[in-house]
Every structure is written in C-alpha cells, then in structure tokens.
Design a protein around this motif. Structure first.
Motif, PDB file in Angstrom:
ATOM      1  N   ARG A 137       0.820  -1.225   0.000  1.00  7.55           N
ATOM      2  CA  ARG A 137       0.000   0.000   0.000  1.00  7.55           C
ATOM      3  C   ARG A 137       0.846   1.264   0.000  1.00  7.55           C
ATOM      4  O   ARG A 137       0.474   2.254  -0.622  1.00  7.55           O
ATOM      5  N   THR A 138       1.970   1.227   0.721  1.00 10.01           N
ATOM      6  CA  THR A 138       2.823   2.427   0.725  1.00 10.01           C
ATOM      7  C   THR A 138       3.418   2.674  -0.659  1.00 10.01           C
ATOM      8  O   THR A 138       3.613   3.817  -1.051  1.00 10.01           O
ATOM      9  N   ARG A 139       3.682   1.604  -1.407  1.00  9.68           N
ATOM     10  CA  ARG A 139       4.224   1.763  -2.769  1.00  9.68           C
ATOM     11  C   ARG A 139       3.158   2.262  -3.742  1.00  9.68           C
ATOM     12  O   ARG A 139       3.434   3.113  -4.574  1.00  9.68           O
ATOM     13  N   THR A 140       1.965   1.694  -3.660  1.00 10.91           N
ATOM     14  CA  THR A 140       0.935   2.031  -4.644  1.00 10.91           C
ATOM     15  C   THR A 140       0.255   3.363  -4.362  1.00 10.91           C
ATOM     16  O   THR A 140      -0.279   3.976  -5.274  1.00 10.91           O
ATOM     17  N   LYS A 141       0.274   3.830  -3.147  1.00 10.15           N
ATOM     18  CA  LYS A 141      -0.407   5.082  -2.802  1.00 10.15           C
ATOM     19  C   LYS A 141       0.580   6.211  -2.527  1.00 10.15           C
ATOM     20  O   LYS A 141       0.190   7.249  -2.019  1.00 10.15           O
ATOM     21  N   SER A 142       1.850   5.977  -2.810  1.00  7.62           N
ATOM     22  CA  SER A 142       2.905   6.983  -2.598  1.00  7.62           C
ATOM     23  C   SER A 142       2.907   7.517  -1.168  1.00  7.62           C
ATOM     24  O   SER A 142       3.038   8.712  -0.931  1.00  7.62           O
ATOM     25  N   ILE A 143       2.721   6.612  -0.220  1.00  4.65           N
ATOM     26  CA  ILE A 143       2.768   6.947   1.201  1.00  4.65           C
ATOM     27  C   ILE A 143       4.176   6.623   1.693  1.00  4.65           C
ATOM     28  O   ILE A 143       4.775   5.645   1.262  1.00  4.65           O
ATOM     29  N   ALA A 144       4.679   7.426   2.597  1.00  4.42           N
ATOM     30  CA  ALA A 144       6.009   7.165   3.147  1.00  4.42           C
ATOM     31  C   ALA A 144       5.989   5.848   3.939  1.00  4.42           C
ATOM     32  O   ALA A 144       5.126   5.622   4.779  1.00  4.42           O
ATOM     33  N   GLN A 145       6.951   4.993   3.633  1.00  2.72           N
ATOM     34  CA  GLN A 145       7.055   3.707   4.307  1.00  2.72           C
ATOM     35  C   GLN A 145       7.954   3.863   5.532  1.00  2.72           C
ATOM     36  O   GLN A 145       9.046   4.422   5.425  1.00  2.72           O
TER      37      GLN A 145
END
Length: 144
Positions: A36-44
């Motif tokens: 989800r962090t990769r697909t939604k451009s959220i900081a991991q």
C-alpha cells in the motif's frame, strides 16, 4: 525400540507451529502495508521492510525446525516416515516457504520474482491449513 516418550518433542512442535502461523499472519500484514505504501505513494516506515525480512527468516527457521522434529519424532516413534498425509502436507509447506524465501531475495533483481513471491504466499495459506488439519490427526495418535 524401547524409546522414551516423545511428548516433549510434540509440545515443541505445537509451539513452533503456533509461532509459524503467527509469523505468517504478521508477514501478511507487513506485506500488505508495504504494498500500500508503494501504490499510494505513502512514506514507508524505515523499519517495516526490516521487520518483514526478520519475520520471513523466522518463518523459514520455524518451518525447518518443524521438519526436523517431524522426521526425528516419526522415525523415533514409528521407525519410518510416511504414515499419514501430514508427511506430504509438511513437505509441501516446507517447499512453499523455501520458494517464498528464495523469491524474496530476487524481488529487486528480477521483475517476475514479486509475482512468484505473492503467489507462493497465497498458496502457502492453503498449505498451512492443510498441514494444521492433518497435524491435528497426528497429534491424536500421540496423546494418551
């Protein structure tokens, strides 16, 4: 053979199986979180990938421990292997866990490794259910 009771070995196996299922569930949660962090451009979070790797290595170790316990315990109790479908189920789970771990090491090098890793882990869920159900029937043979 006149061998001592293997009940202590089965207790270790029961705990190891419980921790294996817990590790699998935590791997699923951290894997979905990373996706989800990769697909939604959220900081991991910086620790997330490391935790996922540690959990994966733990699952590999636990499954190999279970394999060793199964071989030693079955040979010690029966003198040979292959007394139930649990043997096949266990070998399938070991193979799936090792394939998942191997494919995880290739994800950043080979584009197809991610699909193999995810597909293997979905299949592993069915394998864990199968080995748990067949394991329950094996446990009944050893309980007094």
């Amino acid at each position: 053979m006149n061998l001592p009771s293997f009940i202590w070995l089965w207790k270790i196996a029961a705990w190891a199986m419980g921790f294996s299922v817990l590790a699998y569930l935590l791997l699923a949660v951290t894997g979905v979180w990373m996706f989800r962090t990769r697909t939604k451009s959220i900081a991991q979070p910086s620790w997330l990938k490391f935790l996922h790797y540690i959990l994966g290595a733990s699952l590999v170790g636990l499954v190999l421990l279970l394999l060793a316990i199964g071989i030693v315990g079955t040979l010690g109790h029966f003198g040979s292997l292959g007394h139930s479908s649990h043997y096949v189920a266990g070998l399938v789970v070991v193979a799936l866990v090792l394939l998942s771990g191997a494919s995880a090491t290739l994800i950043h090098v080979k584009p197809w490794a991610w699909s193999l890793h995810i597909g293997t882990n979905i299949t592993l869920l069915a394998g864990l259910v199968w080995v748990s159900v067949t394991g329950w029937s094996v446990v009944q043979k050893y309980l007094p």
